[in-house]
Write a protein that holds these residues in place. Structure first.
Motif, mmCIF file in Angstrom:
data_model
loop_
_atom_site.group_PDB
_atom_site.id
_atom_site.type_symbol
_atom_site.label_atom_id
_atom_site.label_comp_id
_atom_site.label_asym_id
_atom_site.label_seq_id
_atom_site.Cartn_x
_atom_site.Cartn_y
_atom_site.Cartn_z
ATOM 1 N N LEU A 286 0.858 -1.180 0.000
ATOM 2 C CA LEU A 286 0.000 0.000 0.000
ATOM 3 C C LEU A 286 0.896 1.232 0.000
ATOM 4 N N THR B 220 -2.105 6.950 0.291
ATOM 5 C CA THR B 220 -3.215 6.574 -0.581
ATOM 6 C C THR B 220 -4.534 7.040 0.030
ATOM 7 N N PRO B 221 -5.420 7.669 -0.759
ATOM 8 C CA PRO B 221 -6.743 8.052 -0.231
ATOM 9 C C PRO B 221 -7.539 6.824 0.198
ATOM 10 N N ILE C 157 -7.863 2.401 -1.241
ATOM 11 C CA ILE C 157 -6.998 1.424 -0.572
ATOM 12 C C ILE C 157 -7.221 -0.013 -1.044
ATOM 13 N N PRO C 158 -8.487 -0.535 -1.046
ATOM 14 C CA PRO C 158 -8.650 -1.938 -1.466
ATOM 15 C C PRO C 158 -8.170 -2.182 -2.898
ATOM 16 N N VAL D 75 -4.346 -2.219 -3.088
ATOM 17 C CA VAL D 75 -3.755 -3.435 -2.500
ATOM 18 C C VAL D 75 -3.817 -4.569 -3.519
#
Lengths: 57, 226
Positions: free
Chosen positions: B129, B133-134, B138-139, B142
């Motif tokens: 990550l 990162t906003p 994130i998901p 990743v």
């Protein structure tokens, strides 16, 4: 790159203390949570596909 | 013509026995072992080249990364010498085989990743990550970073295979075109011959550059994980 010595400059509270994209711990927890969520999703999706006979009854 | 174009990439055999192992082992006998304090000119040049390459490549590494010095130097020497020997006419180049390059790329990449997870577990996991990162992204990031991690060894192997194979094919095609044009138009054949000379010089450079790029990328993956 972020390291233990730079994590001290961030002061998060609550859940942001453990899940954020700035500290090493926060980033690690976000990665683990995302992967865990995907694993759970796949487990339940594949689990529901395996038992069609039980659903029919 | 079609059969001849790809015949040079087939695994060679002699009297039914595969000799690809001998071909893979051959470059090692071209590097004599230093067995004196002051060696002859050839070995001194070899030592100087290895020292120059290793100093430049290992400058970014810490103590743990420098334990890979022998591995990285062997890798660049093997790939460089194999690629250069492949430019000899009618020779077989092991690095045109994807299986061979995957056999080099996957264990080395896996070694760096496992080293990172073993000694710096938190940092290795956090690496997936990017910092800052906003939250909504994130998901997705990743997942993208995980996919890009697993693509690394594939890219390493395919890059080397494609570059060397493409170069050999081009030399084969332009050489064939030159021969075919001799009877048709001498001027065009001469121009094509000049292109062939330039392409061969380019292939010499590509052979060395691809060895350097392969080793440098493995070195960078190691740097990220140590």
């Amino acid at each position: 790159m972020a390291g233990p010595e730079t994590d001290a400059q961030f002061h998060f509270t609550g859940i942001r203390k453990y899940f954020n994209s700035y500290t090493l711990t926060g980033r690690m927890n976000c990665v683990l949570a995302t992967r865990g969520g995907i694993a759970l999703l796949l487990y339940f999706k594949l689990g529901s596909k395996k038992t069609p006979a039980v659903k029919a009854t | 013509m079609n059969e001849n174009l790809f015949a040079s990439f087939a695994a060679p055999s002699m009297m039914g026995l595969p000799i690809v192992v001998l071909i893979v082992m051959f470059p090692s006998i071209l590097f004599p072992t230093p067995n004196r304090l002051i060696n002859n000119r050839l070995i001194s040049i070899q030592q100087w080249l290895i020292q120059l390459t290793s100093k430049q490549m290992l400058a970014i590494h810490n103590q743990k990364g420098r334990t890979w010095a022998l591995m990285l130097m062997s890798l660049i020497l093997f790939i460089g010498s194999t690629n250069l020997l492949g430019l000899l006419p009618h020779s077989f180049t092991p690095t045109t085989q994807l299986s061979m390059n995957l056999g080099m790329a996957i264990p080395l990449w896996a070694g760096t990743v496992i080293t990172g997870f073993r000694y710096k577990t938190k940092a290795s996991l956090a690496h997936f990550l990017p910092q800052g990162t906003p939250l909504p992204l994130i998901p997705m990031l990743v997942v993208i970073e995980t996919i890009s991690l697993f693509i690394q060894p594939m890219a390493l192997a395919v890059r080397l295979t494609a570059n060397i194979t493409a170069g050999h094919l081009l030399i084969h095609l332009i050489g064939g075109a030159t021969l075919a044009l001799i009877n048709i138009s001498a001027t065009t054949a001469f121009i094509t011959f000049i292109i062939l000379i330039l392409l061969t010089i380019l292939e010499f450079a590509v052979a060395l550059i691809q060895a350097y790029v392969f080793t440098l990328l493995v070195s960078l993956y190691l740097h990220d994980n140590t």
